[in-house]
Design an enzyme around this catalytic site. Structure first.
Site, mmCIF file in Angstrom:
data_model
loop_
_atom_site.group_PDB
_atom_site.id
_atom_site.type_symbol
_atom_site.label_atom_id
_atom_site.label_comp_id
_atom_site.label_asym_id
_atom_site.label_seq_id
_atom_site.Cartn_x
_atom_site.Cartn_y
_atom_site.Cartn_z
ATOM 1 N N CYS A 1 0.807 -1.218 0.000
ATOM 2 C CA CYS A 1 0.000 0.000 0.000
ATOM 3 C C CYS A 1 0.842 1.272 0.000
ATOM 4 O O CYS A 1 0.332 2.350 -0.306
ATOM 5 C CB CYS A 1 -0.936 0.016 1.205
ATOM 6 S SG CYS A 1 -1.994 -1.434 1.327
ATOM 7 N N THR B 1 -23.269 9.957 -0.200
ATOM 8 C CA THR B 1 -23.466 8.778 0.648
ATOM 9 C C THR B 1 -23.762 9.244 2.066
ATOM 10 O O THR B 1 -22.886 9.789 2.748
ATOM 11 C CB THR B 1 -22.214 7.876 0.636
ATOM 12 O OG1 THR B 1 -21.885 7.540 -0.720
ATOM 13 C CG2 THR B 1 -22.457 6.594 1.413
ATOM 14 N N SER C 1 -11.897 1.220 2.510
ATOM 15 C CA SER C 1 -11.441 1.813 1.249
ATOM 16 C C SER C 1 -12.056 1.085 0.068
ATOM 17 O O SER C 1 -12.225 -0.134 0.072
ATOM 18 C CB SER C 1 -9.919 1.761 1.151
ATOM 19 O OG SER C 1 -9.448 0.422 1.229
ATOM 20 N N HIS D 1 -8.605 3.077 -3.274
ATOM 21 C CA HIS D 1 -7.234 2.734 -2.916
ATOM 22 C C HIS D 1 -6.630 1.766 -3.944
ATOM 23 O O HIS D 1 -6.609 0.561 -3.731
ATOM 24 C CB HIS D 1 -7.244 2.102 -1.515
ATOM 25 C CG HIS D 1 -5.920 1.627 -1.007
ATOM 26 N ND1 HIS D 1 -4.714 2.140 -1.447
ATOM 27 C CD2 HIS D 1 -5.607 0.672 -0.082
ATOM 28 C CE1 HIS D 1 -3.729 1.520 -0.811
ATOM 29 N NE2 HIS D 1 -4.245 0.623 0.004
ATOM 30 N N CYS E 1 -0.758 3.013 6.049
ATOM 31 C CA CYS E 1 -0.405 1.714 6.601
ATOM 32 C C CYS E 1 -0.170 0.757 5.437
ATOM 33 O O CYS E 1 -0.660 0.982 4.327
ATOM 34 C CB CYS E 1 -1.496 1.194 7.522
ATOM 35 S SG CYS E 1 -3.106 0.954 6.721
ATOM 36 N N GLY F 1 0.075 -3.444 4.366
ATOM 37 C CA GLY F 1 -0.131 -4.838 4.718
ATOM 38 C C GLY F 1 1.117 -5.675 4.558
ATOM 39 O O GLY F 1 2.048 -5.314 3.858
#
Length: 438
Positions: A103, A249, A271, A372, A402, A404
């Site tokens: 990411c 939304t 995301s 993302h 962040c 993964g």
């Protein structure tokens, strides 16, 4: 291990005279949307060509290409950095490389570009991030030597990649761990997601993204003496000009969605899975001054830090603290912060840990609304926070995410890498002699 230890262990790099000159990106398209058939190489080419056209800086000035991409979404994936450079007009003499940090890949491309400039290897570097989540393959890795009857196994690469095999937890489950750790409720996360959508919609409606996003049309990318490449929009669409997931939304709509991981996270407050590409130019101060350029920002530094895999979403906390410690600054000194909204609870955990002022963070919406695309997100975050410094009359900004996946050092599960970039308002706007970290 406490967050102070994660901060002390961070890898921090400082740059004295490196600039983010310009940037451009495609709109981000929903998973299996209008960009579903487009190779990420062609997304990168489109973004890079748009960058050169908008900035007025010729592609011929580029001396190096750094491209980022996670999933090999085409049979020509090995050539992604090189072909993005060649087909966007960069000289064949400019070498190209691929950078990945899941990411944080978009950040890594910018930092690798900054490293090349800081080392004196190049004056101008094209950094590109592109990702097709829609074209993630259905793959088999063990059939090269054949297989027995009934043992053919093809698996969904995208689905499998969302789970960390070290912890056997999906990325969404790590966000649930953060929610428990910080007492974050479903109401908290839905309210934050509603704000992300509202801010992104307001930014689009106000024209903020007009200088960042370039509408995509079907195109042929010709290169004299070589095969042409093509970008074709799906569904006979003529033009694609706005982030597809950014829609009105309401909080009420978000509250009706079922949990995705038996906790606070839903498909609405996580995301969006999207496709897209982004490009920026990174240049030395010598080049900027010699050509009379007005850069968006000075790249002051970058940091990578580690936290345990099961709370991977907290990576921005030690990375941002490490950057600020290097600068002798506090969170209060940072006027604009972009932290990738991988999950609503993940962002809120970082906000609470760092004591962030919500009015300074993700002010034009985040990945919950915008999406993302792994290889491009860091580039979007850095470009957009750079633009905000001038527009909002701020001095310092930080872009962060962040990441993964884990790393190991002996028996210690040290990882979940996270990259963060600190940037500073353009030299031409701010009298540097009066500022810290000069």
């Amino acid at each position: 291990m406490a967050y102070e230890e994660f901060t002390k262990s961070a890898l921090v790099t400082r740059y004295d005279d490196v600039y983010l000159v310009a940037g451009a990106r495609t709109p981000f398209a929903d998973y299996n949307g209008v960009l579903r058939d487009v190779n990420p190489i062609d997304m990168g080419i489109f973004a890079a060509r748009a960058l050169f056209e908008r900035s007025g800086i010729p592609a011929s000035e580029v001396q190096s290409v750094v491209a980022g991409n996670m999933a090999q979404a085409g049979f020509d994936a090995y050539y992604l950095p090189r072909h993005i450079g060649l087909y966007s007009g960069v000289p064949a003499t400019a070498p190209a490389m691929l950078a990945t940090r899941i990411c944080g890949t978009g950040f890594e491309t910018i930092l690798q570009a900054a490293n090349q400039i800081a080392l004196g290897s190049a004056q101008v570097v094209l950094a590109v991030g592109a990702e097709s989540m829609s074209r993630n393959p259905v793959a088999a890795y063990t059939h090269r030597a054949g297989f027995r009857m009934g043992q053919i196994e093809f698996r969904d690469f995208l689905w499998e990649a969302f789970t960390d095999p070290a912890t056997r937890q999906g990325m969404g489950n790590t966000a649930e761990n953060v929610a428990v750790k910080y007492g974050i409720t479903r109401e908290d996360v839905d309210a934050y997601a509603a704000q992300s959508f509202a801010r992104a919609n307001a930014a689009w409606d106000s024209g903020y993204f007009d200088d960042e996003v370039v509408a995509v049309t079907s195109a042929e990318f010709a290169l004299e003496g070589y095969q042409s490449r093509f970008l074709k929009l799906a569904d006979r669409q003529q033009s694609f000009g706005r982030d597809e997931h950014v829609k009105p939304t309401s909080l009420e709509t978000l509250q009706k969605l079922k949990p995705a991981f038996k906790g606070v996270q839903t498909g609405g407050n996580s995301s969006a899975i999207v496709d897209g590409g982004a490009a920026v130019l990174v240049a030395s101060g010598e080049y900027v001054r010699a050509h009379g350029l007005k850069p968006l920002a000075r790249i002051v530094g970058g940091a990578s830090a580690g936290v345990p895999p099961e709370i991977m979403g907290m990576g921005p906390a030690p990375a941002i603290r490490a950057l600020l410690a290097k600068a002798g600054l506090s969170v209060a000194d940072v006027g604009r912060v972009e932290i990738n909204e991988a999950f609503g609870a993940q962002y809120l955990g970082c906000e609470r840990e760092l004591g962030l002022d919500r009015d300074r963070a993700n002010t034009r919406g985040g990945a919950i609304a915008i999406g993302h695309p792994l290889g491009a997100s860091g580039m979007r975050l850095t470009h957009t926070v750079s633009r905000q410094l001038s527009l909002d009359d701020q001095q310092f900004g930080i872009a962060s995410a962040c990441v993964g996946g884990g790393q190991g050092d002996g028996d210690v599960p040290f990882a979940k890498l996270m990259t963060s970039i600190a940037i500073k308002s353009c030299m031409i706007k701010i009298p540097m002699a009066t500022r810290p970290w000069n």
